[in-house]
Design a protein around this motif. Sequence first.
Motif, PDB file in Angstrom:
ATOM      1  N   GLN A 103       0.865  -1.156  -0.047  1.00  0.00           N
ATOM      2  CA  GLN A 103       0.015   0.122  -0.173  1.00  0.00           C
ATOM      3  C   GLN A 103       1.059   1.363   0.025  1.00  0.00           C
ATOM      4  O   GLN A 103       1.876   1.313   0.623  1.00  0.00           O
ATOM      5  CB  GLN A 103      -1.038   0.037   1.239  1.00  0.00           C
ATOM      6  CG  GLN A 103      -1.849  -1.061   1.334  1.00  0.00           C
ATOM      7  CD  GLN A 103      -2.879  -0.929   2.474  1.00  0.00           C
ATOM      8  OE1 GLN A 103      -2.242  -1.333   3.704  1.00  0.00           O
ATOM      9  NE2 GLN A 103      -4.156  -0.559   2.449  1.00  0.00           N
ATOM     10  N   THR A 104       0.559   2.434  -0.933  1.00  0.00           N
ATOM     11  CA  THR A 104       1.512   3.316  -0.857  1.00  0.00           C
ATOM     12  C   THR A 104       0.423   4.468  -1.012  1.00  0.00           C
ATOM     13  O   THR A 104      -0.749   4.887  -1.444  1.00  0.00           O
ATOM     14  CB  THR A 104       1.966   3.310  -2.065  1.00  0.00           C
ATOM     15  OG1 THR A 104       2.905   2.146  -2.354  1.00  0.00           O
ATOM     16  CG2 THR A 104       3.083   4.470  -2.289  1.00  0.00           C
ATOM     17  N   TRP A 105       0.920   5.763  -0.150  1.00  0.00           N
ATOM     18  CA  TRP A 105       0.162   6.721   0.079  1.00  0.00           C
ATOM     19  C   TRP A 105       1.052   7.976  -0.576  1.00  0.00           C
ATOM     20  O   TRP A 105       2.180   8.050  -0.057  1.00  0.00           O
ATOM     21  CB  TRP A 105      -0.366   7.330   1.464  1.00  0.00           C
ATOM     22  CG  TRP A 105      -1.266   6.048   2.105  1.00  0.00           C
ATOM     23  CD1 TRP A 105      -2.672   6.709   2.275  1.00  0.00           C
ATOM     24  CD2 TRP A 105      -0.860   4.729   2.650  1.00  0.00           C
ATOM     25  NE1 TRP A 105      -3.155   5.219   3.071  1.00  0.00           N
ATOM     26  CE2 TRP A 105      -2.283   4.364   3.009  1.00  0.00           C
ATOM     27  CE3 TRP A 105       0.108   4.092   2.845  1.00  0.00           C
ATOM     28  CZ2 TRP A 105      -2.465   3.148   3.778  1.00  0.00           C
ATOM     29  CZ3 TRP A 105      -0.055   2.813   3.359  1.00  0.00           C
ATOM     30  CH2 TRP A 105      -1.146   2.426   3.664  1.00  0.00           C
ATOM     31  N   ALA A 117       4.375   7.210   1.575  1.00  0.00           N
ATOM     32  CA  ALA A 117       4.583   6.237   2.691  1.00  0.00           C
ATOM     33  C   ALA A 117       4.099   5.082   2.120  1.00  0.00           C
ATOM     34  O   ALA A 117       3.282   4.672   1.453  1.00  0.00           O
ATOM     35  CB  ALA A 117       3.398   6.756   3.691  1.00  0.00           C
ATOM     36  N   ILE A 118       4.778   3.934   2.657  1.00  0.00           N
ATOM     37  CA  ILE A 118       4.966   2.639   2.078  1.00  0.00           C
ATOM     38  C   ILE A 118       4.473   1.724   3.037  1.00  0.00           C
ATOM     39  O   ILE A 118       5.128   1.751   4.093  1.00  0.00           O
ATOM     40  CB  ILE A 118       5.985   2.218   1.067  1.00  0.00           C
ATOM     41  CG1 ILE A 118       6.238   3.101   0.194  1.00  0.00           C
ATOM     42  CG2 ILE A 118       5.770   0.648   0.724  1.00  0.00           C
ATOM     43  CD1 ILE A 118       7.658   2.787  -0.483  1.00  0.00           C
ATOM     44  N   ASP A 138       5.014  -6.096  10.342  1.00  0.00           N
ATOM     45  CA  ASP A 138       3.956  -5.516   9.775  1.00  0.00           C
ATOM     46  C   ASP A 138       4.527  -3.892  10.232  1.00  0.00           C
ATOM     47  O   ASP A 138       4.277  -3.615  11.422  1.00  0.00           O
ATOM     48  CB  ASP A 138       2.693  -5.845  10.386  1.00  0.00           C
ATOM     49  CG  ASP A 138       1.493  -4.883   9.658  1.00  0.00           C
ATOM     50  OD1 ASP A 138       1.558  -4.527   8.472  1.00  0.00           O
ATOM     51  OD2 ASP A 138       0.441  -4.588  10.628  1.00  0.00           O
ATOM     52  N   GLY A 139       4.476  -2.818   9.019  1.00  0.00           N
ATOM     53  CA  GLY A 139       4.958  -1.616   9.420  1.00  0.00           C
ATOM     54  C   GLY A 139       4.804  -0.732   8.200  1.00  0.00           C
ATOM     55  O   GLY A 139       4.149  -1.188   7.181  1.00  0.00           O
ATOM     56  N   VAL A 140       5.109   0.550   8.465  1.00  0.00           N
ATOM     57  CA  VAL A 140       5.149   1.410   7.454  1.00  0.00           C
ATOM     58  C   VAL A 140       6.697   2.246   7.518  1.00  0.00           C
ATOM     59  O   VAL A 140       7.158   2.491   8.394  1.00  0.00           O
ATOM     60  CB  VAL A 140       4.180   2.841   7.829  1.00  0.00           C
ATOM     61  CG1 VAL A 140       4.248   3.812   7.226  1.00  0.00           C
ATOM     62  CG2 VAL A 140       2.798   2.006   7.685  1.00  0.00           C
ATOM     63  N   MET A 141       6.746   2.637   6.139  1.00  0.00           N
ATOM     64  CA  MET A 141       8.151   3.428   5.946  1.00  0.00           C
ATOM     65  C   MET A 141       7.659   4.640   5.198  1.00  0.00           C
ATOM     66  O   MET A 141       7.027   4.512   4.333  1.00  0.00           O
ATOM     67  CB  MET A 141       9.231   2.509   4.932  1.00  0.00           C
ATOM     68  CG  MET A 141      10.244   3.545   4.489  1.00  0.00           C
ATOM     69  SD  MET A 141      11.268   2.517   3.385  1.00  0.00           S
ATOM     70  CE  MET A 141      12.233   1.563   4.647  1.00  0.00           C
ATOM     71  N   ARG A 162      11.988  -4.342  -7.876  1.00  0.00           N
ATOM     72  CA  ARG A 162      12.871  -5.320  -7.387  1.00  0.00           C
ATOM     73  C   ARG A 162      12.840  -5.492  -5.915  1.00  0.00           C
ATOM     74  O   ARG A 162      13.126  -6.516  -5.626  1.00  0.00           O
ATOM     75  CB  ARG A 162      14.285  -4.814  -7.542  1.00  0.00           C
ATOM     76  CG  ARG A 162      14.837  -4.409  -9.186  1.00  0.00           C
ATOM     77  CD  ARG A 162      16.011  -3.709  -9.158  1.00  0.00           C
ATOM     78  NE  ARG A 162      17.049  -4.551  -8.374  1.00  0.00           N
ATOM     79  CZ  ARG A 162      18.175  -3.875  -7.862  1.00  0.00           C
ATOM     80  NH1 ARG A 162      18.306  -2.626  -7.785  1.00  0.00           N
ATOM     81  NH2 ARG A 162      18.957  -4.771  -7.055  1.00  0.00           N
ATOM     82  N   ALA A 163      12.290  -4.646  -5.155  1.00  0.00           N
ATOM     83  CA  ALA A 163      12.382  -4.696  -3.686  1.00  0.00           C
ATOM     84  C   ALA A 163      11.049  -4.762  -2.953  1.00  0.00           C
ATOM     85  O   ALA A 163      10.981  -5.412  -1.998  1.00  0.00           O
ATOM     86  CB  ALA A 163      13.231  -3.733  -3.215  1.00  0.00           C
ATOM     87  N   ALA A 164      10.249  -3.835  -3.357  1.00  0.00           N
ATOM     88  CA  ALA A 164       8.965  -3.500  -2.536  1.00  0.00           C
ATOM     89  C   ALA A 164       8.218  -4.855  -2.128  1.00  0.00           C
ATOM     90  O   ALA A 164       7.896  -5.032  -1.119  1.00  0.00           O
ATOM     91  CB  ALA A 164       7.982  -2.551  -3.290  1.00  0.00           C
ATOM     92  N   GLY A 165       8.119  -5.626  -3.107  1.00  0.00           N
ATOM     93  CA  GLY A 165       7.215  -6.872  -2.860  1.00  0.00           C
ATOM     94  C   GLY A 165       7.908  -7.844  -1.893  1.00  0.00           C
ATOM     95  O   GLY A 165       7.274  -8.865  -1.585  1.00  0.00           O
TER      96      GLY A 165
END
Length: 206
Positions: A16-18, A31-32, A104-107, A200-203
């Motif tokens: 999820q991306t905001w 925010a991811i 489980d978190g947010v960056m 490459r990375a987010a998933g």
Amino acid sequence: LRMSSDALAPNFAPLQTWLPPWGLSACVRAAIARSAVGLHASQRWAHYPVGPICSIACLFEGSAEALDAGATFDLQAPRQSLPAMTVTGPHSSPRSVLYGPQADGVMVLFYPDAWWALTGVSPQDLTNQIVDARSVLPAALLAACERMREGGHTDSRVQTFFEDLLPLWNEREVDPFTAAGPQRNWAQAFAPWMTSLAMRAAGTGW
């Protein structure tokens, strides 16, 4: 504004991306949110590319372990356990992070000049580092992170953080880069990083 919500697919975790609200558009890139719950160990690795960003990562649940910056990806390589709230500076070498099965978190990704204005910490001082957020964040920004971790749906957590961040940003809109010279066009600098992260990375972890 939520940009996307990807369904679970082989080798990829839900993403999820905001986008930030208008008042934070010069401060926050995005925010991811990622969850590693239910994923195989091979899917819980994140491989972050070289880039200029500064970020705050908040784990709501679970754990994370990082390889040294630039270390060759190796399942047997030594890993450093990360705090629940971390700050990551710009990286000149790729970095891999393994998230625990309950992670489980947010960056939250910040523009470098905005980061300096907001925190008083030069991005250069954080180069190739992942540090405990409590050691570098101002008290008010740390409190906003703590509030985001208190509970609730991920969407409401992110919106709460944006609401808490906005007055902090408005108080610190003049930044040290202004005196040093014209601001960079960070949109161009961020584009390769965001594309690489997505492809490459987010998933694999966030």
